[in-house]
Motif scaffolding. Structure first.
Motif: not given
Length: 105
Positions: A47-55, A57-58, A65-68
Motif C-alpha cells: 500500500h505505501v509503495t502505491e502511495d509513493a508512486k501516485q504521489n 506521479a502527481a 526512480t531516484n531510490l534505485k
C-alpha cells in the motif's frame, strides 16, 4: 523518499516506511497501541509503495526512480519490545521494490 533528489541515502532508526501511519496508526510507537490493526509487512509495503508512486506521479514528492541503488540502512533489533518488527520488514520491502541497496544494521 519525499526529497530523494536532495538526499542520496537514508538511515532508518525506528518506525515504518513512507506513509506507514495511513495504514498502521502509531507506527513506531509502543506495540500495545496496535491491537486490531494488520501487522503484515507485505500488506503495508504494497500500500505505501502505491502511495509513493501516485504521489510522485502527481508531483507531490520527488520521483521514486531516484531510490534505485540508493543506500538504505535500517537499524533493527530483535530485542526491541516497542517497535513492531513488521515495520522494519515493510521498510525493506518498500525500498526493495525501488531497487535500493538495503542493509539491516
Amino acid at each position: 523518499v519525499v526529497y530523494s533528489d536532495t538526499f542520496k541515502g537514508a538511515g532508518l532508526v525506528s518506525g515504518g516506511p513512507y506513509m506507514a501511519e495511513k495504514y498502521y496508526p502509531f507506527a513506531g510507537l509502543d506495540t500495545r497501541y496496535l491491537s486490531g490493526y494488520t501487522r503484515d509487512a507485505s500488506y503495508l509495503a504494497t500500500h505505501v509503495t502505491e502511495d509513493a508512486k501516485q504521489n510522485a506521479a502527481a508531483g507531490l514528492i520527488d520521483p521514486v526512480t531516484n531510490l534505485k541503488n540508493m543506500p538504505i540502512y535500517i537499524l533493527s533489533n530483535t530485542e526491541d519490545t516497542l517497535v513492531d518488527p513488521a515495520l522494519h520488514d515493510a521498510q525493506k520491502l518498500f525500498y526493495d521494490t525501488f531497487e535500493s541497496n538495503v542493509q539491516f544494521v
